[in-house]
Motif scaffolding. Structure first.
Motif, PDB file in Angstrom:
ATOM      1  N   ASP A 189     -39.538  -4.277  98.560  1.00  0.00           N
ATOM      2  CA  ASP A 189     -38.205  -3.769  98.237  1.00  0.00           C
ATOM      3  C   ASP A 189     -38.038  -2.366  98.810  1.00  0.00           C
ATOM      4  OD1 ASP A 189     -37.845  -6.085  96.890  1.00  0.00           O
ATOM      5  OD2 ASP A 189     -37.998  -5.227  94.886  1.00  0.00           O
ATOM      6  N   SER A 190     -36.787  -1.908  98.869  1.00  0.00           N
ATOM      7  CA  SER A 190     -36.525  -0.552  99.359  1.00  0.00           C
ATOM      8  C   SER A 190     -37.158   0.489  98.460  1.00  0.00           C
ATOM      9  CB  SER A 190     -35.020  -0.315  99.460  1.00  0.00           C
ATOM     10  OG  SER A 190     -34.399  -0.499  98.193  1.00  0.00           O
ATOM     11  N   GLY A 191     -37.283   0.180  97.140  1.00  0.00           N
ATOM     12  CA  GLY A 191     -37.835   1.157  96.209  1.00  0.00           C
ATOM     13  C   GLY A 191     -39.192   0.788  95.659  1.00  0.00           C
ATOM     14  N   GLN A 192     -39.803  -0.296  96.185  1.00  0.00           N
ATOM     15  CA  GLN A 192     -41.085  -0.732  95.633  1.00  0.00           C
ATOM     16  C   GLN A 192     -41.903  -1.419  96.715  1.00  0.00           C
ATOM     17  OE1 GLN A 192     -40.736  -2.939  92.022  1.00  0.00           O
ATOM     18  NE2 GLN A 192     -42.932  -2.998  91.642  1.00  0.00           N
ATOM     19  N   ALA A 193     -43.104  -0.910  96.953  1.00  0.00           N
ATOM     20  CA  ALA A 193     -43.984  -1.474  97.977  1.00  0.00           C
ATOM     21  C   ALA A 193     -44.739  -2.671  97.425  1.00  0.00           C
ATOM     22  CB  ALA A 193     -44.960  -0.396  98.455  1.00  0.00           C
ATOM     23  N   LEU A 194     -45.430  -3.376  98.317  1.00  0.00           N
ATOM     24  CA  LEU A 194     -46.253  -4.498  97.902  1.00  0.00           C
ATOM     25  C   LEU A 194     -47.427  -4.006  97.069  1.00  0.00           C
ATOM     26  CD1 LEU A 194     -46.299  -6.495 101.265  1.00  0.00           C
ATOM     27  CD2 LEU A 194     -44.897  -6.939  99.236  1.00  0.00           C
ATOM     28  N   ASP A 195     -47.741  -4.738  96.018  1.00  0.00           N
ATOM     29  CA  ASP A 195     -48.741  -4.314  95.040  1.00  0.00           C
ATOM     30  C   ASP A 195     -50.111  -4.906  95.351  1.00  0.00           C
ATOM     31  OD1 ASP A 195     -49.338  -3.201  92.193  1.00  0.00           O
ATOM     32  OD2 ASP A 195     -50.049  -5.268  92.115  1.00  0.00           O
ATOM     33  N   ARG A 196     -51.159  -4.104  95.166  1.00  0.00           N
ATOM     34  CA  ARG A 196     -52.546  -4.565  95.169  1.00  0.00           C
ATOM     35  C   ARG A 196     -53.190  -3.958  93.926  1.00  0.00           C
ATOM     36  NH1 ARG A 196     -50.327  -6.695  98.835  1.00  0.00           N
ATOM     37  NH2 ARG A 196     -51.007  -7.005 100.995  1.00  0.00           N
ATOM     38  N   SER A 197     -53.799  -4.786  93.074  1.00  0.00           N
ATOM     39  CA  SER A 197     -54.289  -4.252  91.804  1.00  0.00           C
ATOM     40  C   SER A 197     -55.425  -5.089  91.253  1.00  0.00           C
ATOM     41  CB  SER A 197     -53.137  -4.204  90.783  1.00  0.00           C
ATOM     42  OG  SER A 197     -52.605  -5.498  90.568  1.00  0.00           O
ATOM     43  N   PHE A 198     -56.105  -4.520  90.254  1.00  0.00           N
ATOM     44  CA  PHE A 198     -57.092  -5.259  89.485  1.00  0.00           C
ATOM     45  C   PHE A 198     -56.840  -4.995  88.011  1.00  0.00           C
ATOM     46  CE2 PHE A 198     -59.069  -1.129  89.434  1.00  0.00           C
ATOM     47  CZ  PHE A 198     -59.793  -1.096  88.246  1.00  0.00           C
ATOM     48  N   GLY A 199     -57.339  -5.891  87.169  1.00  0.00           N
ATOM     49  CA  GLY A 199     -57.099  -5.734  85.743  1.00  0.00           C
ATOM     50  C   GLY A 199     -58.277  -6.172  84.908  1.00  0.00           C
ATOM     51  N   LEU A 200     -58.332  -5.639  83.687  1.00  0.00           N
ATOM     52  CA  LEU A 200     -59.329  -6.022  82.694  1.00  0.00           C
ATOM     53  C   LEU A 200     -58.615  -6.292  81.376  1.00  0.00           C
ATOM     54  CD1 LEU A 200     -62.045  -3.278  83.401  1.00  0.00           C
ATOM     55  CD2 LEU A 200     -62.107  -5.671  84.138  1.00  0.00           C
ATOM     56  N   GLY A 201     -59.135  -7.229  80.603  1.00  0.00           N
ATOM     57  CA  GLY A 201     -58.497  -7.545  79.333  1.00  0.00           C
ATOM     58  C   GLY A 201     -59.405  -8.364  78.442  1.00  0.00           C
ATOM     59  N   VAL A 213     -54.654  -9.667  71.616  1.00  0.00           N
ATOM     60  CA  VAL A 213     -54.945  -9.612  73.048  1.00  0.00           C
ATOM     61  C   VAL A 213     -54.636  -8.218  73.585  1.00  0.00           C
ATOM     62  CG1 VAL A 213     -54.478 -12.072  73.351  1.00  0.00           C
ATOM     63  CG2 VAL A 213     -52.649 -10.412  73.740  1.00  0.00           C
ATOM     64  N   PHE A 214     -55.376  -7.821  74.613  1.00  0.00           N
ATOM     65  CA  PHE A 214     -55.054  -6.586  75.309  1.00  0.00           C
ATOM     66  C   PHE A 214     -55.314  -6.793  76.796  1.00  0.00           C
ATOM     67  CE2 PHE A 214     -59.597  -6.219  74.682  1.00  0.00           C
ATOM     68  CZ  PHE A 214     -60.062  -5.584  75.822  1.00  0.00           C
ATOM     69  N   ASP A 215     -54.500  -6.152  77.623  1.00  0.00           N
ATOM     70  CA  ASP A 215     -54.598  -6.322  79.068  1.00  0.00           C
ATOM     71  C   ASP A 215     -54.277  -5.004  79.761  1.00  0.00           C
ATOM     72  OD1 ASP A 215     -54.948  -9.344  79.203  1.00  0.00           O
ATOM     73  OD2 ASP A 215     -53.087  -9.182  78.070  1.00  0.00           O
ATOM     74  N   THR A 216     -54.964  -4.743  80.863  1.00  0.00           N
ATOM     75  CA  THR A 216     -54.715  -3.546  81.665  1.00  0.00           C
ATOM     76  C   THR A 216     -54.598  -3.946  83.126  1.00  0.00           C
ATOM     77  OG1 THR A 216     -57.090  -3.118  81.975  1.00  0.00           O
ATOM     78  CG2 THR A 216     -56.019  -2.082  80.077  1.00  0.00           C
ATOM     79  N   ARG A 217     -53.960  -3.068  83.889  1.00  0.00           N
ATOM     80  CA  ARG A 217     -53.812  -3.309  85.327  1.00  0.00           C
ATOM     81  C   ARG A 217     -53.771  -1.964  86.024  1.00  0.00           C
ATOM     82  NH1 ARG A 217     -50.091  -7.960  87.970  1.00  0.00           N
ATOM     83  NH2 ARG A 217     -49.642  -7.045  90.005  1.00  0.00           N
ATOM     84  N   PHE A 218     -54.517  -1.846  87.133  1.00  0.00           N
ATOM     85  CA  PHE A 218     -54.621  -0.579  87.852  1.00  0.00           C
ATOM     86  C   PHE A 218     -54.371  -0.813  89.339  1.00  0.00           C
ATOM     87  CE2 PHE A 218     -57.440  -0.492  84.187  1.00  0.00           C
ATOM     88  CZ  PHE A 218     -57.006   0.652  83.531  1.00  0.00           C
ATOM     89  N   GLY A 219     -53.516   0.040  89.916  1.00  0.00           N
ATOM     90  CA  GLY A 219     -53.142  -0.100  91.315  1.00  0.00           C
ATOM     91  C   GLY A 219     -54.266   0.267  92.261  1.00  0.00           C
ATOM     92  N   LEU A 220     -54.383  -0.482  93.354  1.00  0.00           N
ATOM     93  CA  LEU A 220     -55.405  -0.235  94.371  1.00  0.00           C
ATOM     94  C   LEU A 220     -54.812   0.328  95.663  1.00  0.00           C
ATOM     95  CD1 LEU A 220     -57.560  -3.479  93.983  1.00  0.00           C
ATOM     96  CD2 LEU A 220     -58.136  -1.177  93.178  1.00  0.00           C
TER      97      LEU A 220
END
Length: 276
Positions: A189-201, A213-220
């Motif tokens: 998008d014009s205001g959002q780039a393609l995402d690369r991430s990993f998560g733990l939960g 439940v709990f979940d996390t996500r961190f950008g790479l």
């Protein structure tokens, strides 16, 4: 207000009895644009057949961002996702499972305040899961918007295809840990780039089908949302198949609506006194 909505949805779902389940999540994400989104989301889910679930997930959203020294905020209901999910289990040692989910986003949120897209949107999820051992299960999922500006979540551009790989491992009779990697492919998008991430939960069995439940996500990557986190309580978080909420990457997608600051609501949050 968000906590009140979450509690009300959860209690209604329990009161409706057998065949109906529900849950509630509280999530927050730091968007790549610099805005912070906090969302309280409830889910009411009906299972008309063993292989089919239908759910609705109302949410209350708070957006904030500091621009040139001024903090702009918006708060209110977000767009309403309605989801139909189907799954089937196949015979075999790995106990494979196939799943598909269709999401329809209804423009309930106030687009003039950046809380909704102002249009109907739709998206499709596909996935496959398999058990490598009694304790270890893997799932591969793909999500893509079909129409509108909603996208698949606040974590991905609205026109991108999102791929995810999740692993769950039973660490005890009550606790299951999870890890995931995700990536977007296609058009940014014009205001959002393609995402690369990993998560733990993880998920903790409390009593019967009730889970915490709990979940996390961190950008790479530089264009990814730096972080996202959600916590939930209930008996359902979007379904029981590989694509509709049973895995960490999908749970956090459902917890963080993609309708805010997109479509006709792009760039409008907090610009008027009626938005907060």
């Amino acid at each position: 207000v968000a906590l009140s909505i979450m509690a009300a949805v959860f209690l209604v779902s329990i009161a409706l009895g057998q065949g109906v389940s529900g849950g509630a999540t509280l999530g927050s994400v730091k968007l790549a644009s610099g805005a912070t989104q906090v969302a309280g989301t409830g889910i009411i889910q009906v299972a008309p057949a063993k292989w089919l679930t239908v759910s609705a997930s109302p949410s209350y959203i708070h957006l904030s961002q500091k621009i040139s020294g001024t903090t702009y905020t918006s708060a209110g209901l977000g767009d309403l996702p309605v989801t139909a999910a189907a799954s089937t289990s196949l015979p075999g040692r790995l106990r494979p499972e196939l799943g598909a989910a269709f999401d329809l986003s209804l423009p309930v949120g106030n687009s003039a305040c950046g809380l909704g897209t102002g249009t109907v949107g739709s998206s499709l999820d596909l996935g496959v899961g398999a058990s490598l051992t009694d304790d270890l299960r893997l799932a591969l999922g793909a999500s893509r918007a079909l129409s509108g500006d909603q996208g698949t979540s606040a974590l991905s551009p609205s026109e991108a295809t999102s791929l995810s790989l999740d692993a769950e491992y039973g660490l005890s009779s009550r606790f299951t840990g999870s890890a995931s990697v995700s990536g977007d492919f296609g058009v940014a998008d014009s205001g959002q780039a393609l995402d690369r991430s990993f998560g733990l939960g993880g998920r903790l069995a409390l009593s019967g089908p009730l889970e915490l439940v709990f979940d996390t996500r961190f950008g790479l990557s530089s264009g990814s949302s730096p972080w996202a986190i959600s916590i939930g309580l209930g008996t359902a978080f979007g379904g029981t198949n590989p694509v509709s909420g049973a895995y960490s990457s999908k749970r956090i997608q459902h917890a963080l609506s993609g309708g805010s600051n997109r479509g006709s609501g792009n760039g409008k949050f907090g610009k008027t006194s009626t938005c907060s």
